[in-house]
Design an enzyme around this catalytic site. Structure first.
Site, short mmCIF file in Angstrom:
data_model
loop_
_atom_site.label_atom_id
_atom_site.label_comp_id
_atom_site.label_asym_id
_atom_site.label_seq_id
_atom_site.Cartn_x
_atom_site.Cartn_y
_atom_site.Cartn_z
N GLY A 47 51.07 38.42 40.53
CA GLY A 47 52.27 39.15 40.15
C GLY A 47 52.29 40.49 40.83
CD GLU A 63 54.87 41.35 43.85
OE1 GLU A 63 53.76 40.94 44.24
OE2 GLU A 63 55.32 42.48 44.16
CD GLU A 67 50.42 39.38 44.32
OE1 GLU A 67 50.06 38.77 43.30
OE2 GLU A 67 50.59 40.61 44.35
CG ASP A 86 45.17 49.50 35.59
OD1 ASP A 86 43.94 49.79 35.65
OD2 ASP A 86 45.62 48.44 36.04
CD GLU A 119 37.53 33.10 46.02
OE1 GLU A 119 37.12 31.97 45.66
OE2 GLU A 119 36.82 34.12 45.99
#
Length: 153
Positions: A47, A63, A67, A86, A119
């Protein structure tokens, strides 16, 4: 437009409210796709930030494709998450507001198309590793107990 880059150019690393979308789907083997994030070298749900002019739905579709290489559509709203903080390795601070969706796979094959992803891997729910932050941990908790009622945290 890269909204975060634009707004950070004005406020620097100061704590700001940022709007994000994340989502998950369960593949035919009953596993969930996670993204190992470049910024913190940890796993999380794919996201990202909502750009100016985008809806939540448009943002998660964009998104997720950026990704993961996968085309998805929104199936259900799982929750709205707002009381979090955060900190990022570059010194940025934020109160992330996130919308978390159950998604449905439409098309495509997994591929890493951007620098944000180290990954991509499918995990059984009981095998999901430590996640990037408390917000993503709450996403996981809520998807496990989702019964059609939207969670607000």
């Amino acid at each position: 437009m890269d909204y975060i880059k634009w707004i950070r150019g004005k406020v620097g690393n100061e704590k700001i409210i940022l709007n994000f979308v994340s989502g998950y789907f369960i593949n035919t083997e009953g596993k969930i796709l996670l993204q190992k994030r470049n910024d913190k070298n940890m796993w999380g749900f794919p996201g990202g930030a909502i750009e100016l002019g985008e809806s939540f739905e448009e943002a998660i579709i964009r998104e997720y494709f950026e990704e993961t290489g996968l085309c998805v559509k929104v199936k259900s709203l799982i929750g709205i998450y707002s009381k979090y903080e955060d900190n990022y390795p570059n010194g940025d601070e934020a109160q992330p507001l996130s919308i978390f969706f159950e998604l449905e796979y439409v098309d495509g094959e997994i591929s890493i198309k951007d620098e944000e992803t180290i990954e991509l891997r499918y995990f059984a729910v009981e095998e999901i590793p430590n996640l990037v932050n408390k917000q993503h941990e709450d996403f996981l908790c809520d998807l496990k107990r989702f019964n059609g009622q939207v969670f607000i945290r």
